[in-house]
Enzyme design. Structure first.
Site, PDB file in Angstrom:
ATOM      1  N   ASN A 112      20.067 -50.421  14.401  1.00 42.89           N
ATOM      2  CA  ASN A 112      20.529 -51.253  13.301  1.00 42.89           C
ATOM      3  C   ASN A 112      19.721 -50.963  12.039  1.00 42.89           C
ATOM      4  O   ASN A 112      18.539 -50.603  12.102  1.00 42.89           O
ATOM      5  CB  ASN A 112      20.505 -52.743  13.659  1.00 42.89           C
ATOM      6  CG  ASN A 112      19.147 -53.290  14.041  1.00 42.89           C
ATOM      7  OD1 ASN A 112      18.378 -52.654  14.761  1.00 42.89           O
ATOM      8  ND2 ASN A 112      18.845 -54.487  13.566  1.00 42.89           N
ATOM      9  N   GLU A 115      19.175 -52.855   8.459  1.00 43.48           N
ATOM     10  CA  GLU A 115      19.413 -54.007   7.596  1.00 43.48           C
ATOM     11  C   GLU A 115      19.274 -53.612   6.131  1.00 43.48           C
ATOM     12  O   GLU A 115      18.691 -52.582   5.806  1.00 43.48           O
ATOM     13  CB  GLU A 115      18.422 -55.125   7.930  1.00 43.48           C
ATOM     14  CG  GLU A 115      18.639 -55.707   9.296  1.00 43.48           C
ATOM     15  CD  GLU A 115      17.653 -56.807   9.655  1.00 43.48           C
ATOM     16  OE1 GLU A 115      17.867 -57.445  10.691  1.00 43.48           O
ATOM     17  OE2 GLU A 115      16.662 -57.018   8.922  1.00 43.48           O
ATOM     18  N   CYS A 144      25.222 -52.055  12.331  1.00 41.06           N
ATOM     19  CA  CYS A 144      24.822 -52.296  13.710  1.00 41.06           C
ATOM     20  C   CYS A 144      24.440 -50.983  14.393  1.00 41.06           C
ATOM     21  O   CYS A 144      24.898 -49.909  14.003  1.00 41.06           O
ATOM     22  CB  CYS A 144      25.961 -52.945  14.482  1.00 41.06           C
ATOM     23  SG  CYS A 144      26.422 -54.587  13.890  1.00 41.06           S
ATOM     24  N   GLU A 186      25.348 -49.945  17.345  1.00 34.74           N
ATOM     25  CA  GLU A 186      26.528 -49.331  17.964  1.00 34.74           C
ATOM     26  C   GLU A 186      27.337 -48.544  16.936  1.00 34.74           C
ATOM     27  O   GLU A 186      27.823 -47.452  17.228  1.00 34.74           O
ATOM     28  CB  GLU A 186      27.434 -50.401  18.604  1.00 34.74           C
ATOM     29  CG  GLU A 186      26.752 -51.244  19.636  1.00 34.74           C
ATOM     30  CD  GLU A 186      26.132 -52.527  19.089  1.00 34.74           C
ATOM     31  OE1 GLU A 186      26.191 -53.536  19.791  1.00 34.74           O
ATOM     32  OE2 GLU A 186      25.593 -52.505  17.963  1.00 34.74           O
ATOM     33  N   CYS A 209      28.453 -57.266  18.845  1.00 39.73           N
ATOM     34  CA  CYS A 209      29.187 -58.221  18.016  1.00 39.73           C
ATOM     35  C   CYS A 209      30.687 -57.915  18.094  1.00 39.73           C
ATOM     36  O   CYS A 209      31.102 -56.871  18.611  1.00 39.73           O
ATOM     37  CB  CYS A 209      28.686 -58.168  16.574  1.00 39.73           C
ATOM     38  SG  CYS A 209      29.195 -56.691  15.652  1.00 39.73           S
ATOM     39  N   CYS A 238      31.709 -54.561  16.491  1.00 39.46           N
ATOM     40  CA  CYS A 238      31.341 -53.386  17.293  1.00 39.46           C
ATOM     41  C   CYS A 238      32.207 -53.275  18.542  1.00 39.46           C
ATOM     42  O   CYS A 238      32.513 -52.172  18.986  1.00 39.46           O
ATOM     43  CB  CYS A 238      29.862 -53.421  17.643  1.00 39.46           C
ATOM     44  SG  CYS A 238      28.842 -52.960  16.212  1.00 39.46           S
TER      45      CYS A 238
END
Length: 130
Positions: free
Chosen positions: A39, A41, A50, A52, A83, A86
């Site tokens: 990930n 940010e 993310c 994934e 999530c 994803c």
């Protein structure tokens, strides 16, 4: 290394200065090649990505389009789940029986199929042909 070990290794590279929640992901393509992502940010929170998504993007950038296995890991009490966004990304490149290994750094791990995680996924067959 197992797929989960690849995800654990790349997790260390995550850029998570705001949440402190580092996630690593590894995907195996139909060729057997493994691609990883973590990930990332951003100070503008919705602009982060993310783990994934990063792993899938690396697979696509390498010219592959079929997922055969996925592993995700984070430092959470329970195995981390992908999530909703994803889950849909995985559905674009994996079939309903795609195994998704969800793990925590404490060693806890569960596996589910993509169909179990995203029943009735929206797919290209849902789009009109024209």
């Amino acid at each position: 290394m197992t797929l989960t070990e690849h995800a654990r290794a790349v997790r260390d590279n995550a850029h998570a200065p705001y949440s402190g929640f580092k996630v690593g992901a590894a995907v195996r393509a139909a060729s057997g090649e493994i691609y990883v992502g973590c990930n990332v940010e951003n100070a503008s929170y919705p602009e982060g990505t993310c783990a994934e998504a990063g792993a899938v993007a690396a697979m696509i950038a390498a010219g592959e389009t079929v997922l055969t296995e996925v592993a995700i890991i984070a430092d959470s009490p329970e195995p981390v789940r992908p999530c909703g966004g994803c889950r849909q990304r995985l559905a674009e490149f994996g079939n309903p029986d795609l195994p998704v290994i969800m793990a925590a750094v404490n060693g806890r791990q569960i596996t589910a199929t993509l169909e179990e995680l995203l029943p009735g996924a929206f797919a290209s067959t849902s789009l009109p042909r024209g």
